[in-house]
Design an enzyme around this catalytic site. Structure first.
Site, PDB file in Angstrom:
ATOM      1  N   GLY A 248      35.512 -44.739  -4.211  1.00 19.95           N
ATOM      2  CA  GLY A 248      35.346 -43.296  -4.038  1.00 19.95           C
ATOM      3  C   GLY A 248      34.898 -42.556  -5.280  1.00 19.95           C
ATOM      4  O   GLY A 248      34.900 -41.325  -5.291  1.00 19.95           O
ATOM      5  N   ARG A 293      29.428 -46.563  -3.740  1.00 18.09           N
ATOM      6  CA  ARG A 293      28.438 -45.553  -4.099  1.00 18.09           C
ATOM      7  C   ARG A 293      28.141 -45.521  -5.602  1.00 18.09           C
ATOM      8  O   ARG A 293      27.000 -45.415  -6.018  1.00 18.09           O
ATOM      9  CB  ARG A 293      28.990 -44.185  -3.666  1.00 18.09           C
ATOM     10  N   ARG A 330      22.192 -39.177   6.092  1.00 15.32           N
ATOM     11  CA  ARG A 330      23.307 -38.434   5.497  1.00 15.32           C
ATOM     12  C   ARG A 330      23.168 -36.905   5.581  1.00 15.32           C
ATOM     13  O   ARG A 330      24.155 -36.231   5.856  1.00 15.32           O
ATOM     14  CB  ARG A 330      23.558 -38.890   4.058  1.00 15.32           C
ATOM     15  N   CYS A 361      12.126 -36.808  16.334  1.00 16.25           N
ATOM     16  CA  CYS A 361      12.183 -35.736  17.322  1.00 16.25           C
ATOM     17  C   CYS A 361      13.576 -35.148  17.404  1.00 16.25           C
ATOM     18  O   CYS A 361      14.290 -35.317  18.400  1.00 16.25           O
ATOM     19  CB  CYS A 361      11.749 -36.271  18.675  1.00 16.25           C
ATOM     20  N   TYR A 390      24.490 -45.947   1.171  1.00 20.21           N
ATOM     21  CA  TYR A 390      24.603 -45.381   2.520  1.00 20.21           C
ATOM     22  C   TYR A 390      23.283 -44.801   3.030  1.00 20.21           C
ATOM     23  O   TYR A 390      23.271 -43.806   3.740  1.00 20.21           O
ATOM     24  CB  TYR A 390      25.738 -44.330   2.563  1.00 20.21           C
TER      25      TYR A 390
END
Ligand SMILES: *Cc1c(COP(=O)(O)O)cnc(C)c1O
Length: 443
Positions: A248, A293, A330, A361, A390
């Site tokens: 995190g 991340r 995201r 679309c 991600y």
């Protein structure tokens, strides 16, 4: 746009990453293209490992592969001395296919299927992070059937939820993950797990959130997990040799993001463990953490080609690129913010504010609202920063758009680690039953 790692603007005014001019990357690989700054990934791995070395404590840094899981990435983090977290049979398969040492693989998830558990036991992975009682029983049964003893951690929810700039102390944790410390279910789980003949209970796991910019959430989690470990030591005479405090750690997406240096998170975590675990059992537990991340996020850049524009006077100018929510879901999913740069004319002054749209679309298929750029024309190259985590791992084939390739760049060399999907890939799994299409109305 902030320039991460080896990114620079060269004499031609082109964005260059890992010594590679992105205009020539476009020529070779096409767009959209995910570009990964290999040196920056290695640097991030080393920052974690070096910070732990300085603490003098035992540690494991496991890359949370869900952030970006492909074979080359598994091997790169292996080379840097990291362990690996997987959450599914697909991630496990990728790691094993890459040749990642199974004893350094940790298996997470709140609903591991019996098949996945069996596959992981057969592969002799290092550790299961057990999430609930159903899993505990299945794991014991399958391990017993195979005559194996498997290492486990128990995932606990310490009642801390970390957000970007603050943590929230939640008494009772409303989460699908793990055993709650507050309501006694974690205590019962330890009691049960430590009595299972085919399970070796190494310790506890807690993961408090993502994109965290402060250390206090980790400190409070460590304190609560330690208080629980003390209770378990006194009540059940169980000593934990491992404490996993999850991942995190925040990264910079836009200038509003102010992450700490990796070393500061590690230092704070190590100090908290030292303080709160002192005297529980004969020695301090080994510390495990799981950055995802913060290993790969800011090392990734997505390169797009600009297509159409729509200028609504007095309202907004939409600039459409040849990708979108299919390669980066995201913004649509989490309202995530990104920065961009006109990669083929990066030196020019920013003269207009535009919004970057994808080609799907969906009105919600927007990558960036309001970004300042030089005047944008069809054929320009747009680079979006911090797309390493991600993005590829969450990419889809919506609108049957082919997923982009991924290229690792370093010292002027560009190597594909994922090739771009082909039209054949798009229809690869399609089947047409016999009864369909026999009476085609062809004229
Ligand atoms: C997602 C996840 C991580 C990694 O989170 P990042 O925000 O990418 O660092 C680590 N541990 C667990 C259990 C996770 O679910």
């Amino acid at each position: 746009m902030y320039l991460h790692g080896t990114s620079t603007i060269n004499a031609q005014g082109h964005l260059e990453i890992g010594g590679c001019d992105v205009t020539s990357l476009k020529e070779t690989f096409g767009t959209p293209l995910y570009i990964v700054d290999e040196q920056l990934v290695r640097q991030r791995c080393r920052e974690f490992i070096d910070a732990f070395k300085q603490t003098g404590l035992k540690y494991q840094v496991a890359y949370a592969s869900k952030a970006f899981c492909v074979k080359a990435m598994c091997l790169l983090v292996e080379e840097e001395g990291m362990s690996l977290d997987v959450v599914s049979d697909g991630e496990l398969y990728t790691a094993l296919q890459a040749g990642f040492p199974p004893e350094r693989i940790h298996f997470h998830g709140n609903n591991k299927t019996p098949d996945e558990i069996e596959m992981a036991i057969d592969a002799r992975i290092g550790c299961f992070v057990v999430d609930n009682l159903v899993e505990l029983h299945i794991l014991q049964a399958i391990a017993a059937g195979k005559g194996q003893k498997v290492n486990i951690l128990l995932r606990v929810t310490p009642g801390v939820e970390a957000h970007t700039h603050e943590y929230i102390s939640t008494g009772q944790t409303d989460s699908k993950f793990g055993f709650d410390i507050g309501n006694g279910s974690a205590y019962e789980a330890v009691k049960l797990a430590s009595s299972q003949s085919n399970l070796q209970l190494l310790g506890l796991h807690s993961h408090i959130g993502s994109q965290i910019f402060e250390v206090d959430g980790f400190q409070v989690a460590a304190e609560r997990v330690a208080a629980f470990a003390r209770e378990v030591h006194e009540g059940l005479n169980v000593v934990f040799s491992v404490i996993n405090l999850g991942g995190g750690f925040g990264i910079r997406y836009t200038e509003e993001d102010t992450p700490l240096q990796v070393a500061e998170y590690v230092k704070a975590i190590a100090e908290s463990v030292r303080t709160h675990f002192a005297g529980i059992g004969p020695e301090l537990p080994e510390i495990w953490i799981e950055p995802g991340r913060s290993i790969i996020g800011d090392a990734g850049t997505t390169l797009y080609t600009v297509g159409t524009t729509k200028d609504i006077p007095g309202v907004r100018k939409y600039v459409s690129v040849d990708g979108g929510m299919t390669d980066n879901p995201r913004p649509a999913l989490y309202d995530a913010k990104y920065e961009a740069l006109l990669a083929n004319r990066a030196g020019e002054p920013e003269t207009e504010t535009v919004s970057i749209a994808g080609k799907c679309c969906e009105s919600g298929d927007m990558l960036i609202w309001d970004v300042n750029l030089p005047e944008v024309n069809q054929g320009d190259l747009l680079a979006v920063a911090s797309t390493g985590a991600y993005n590829y791992s969450m990419a889809s084939n919506y609108n049957r758009i082919r997923r982009p390739g991924v290229v690792f760049v370093k010292d002027g060399e560009a190597s594909l680690v994922v090739r771009r999907e082909t039209y054949e890939d798009i229809v690869r799994n399609d089947l047409v039953p016999e009864r369909i299409g026999r009476q085609m109305v062809s004229k």
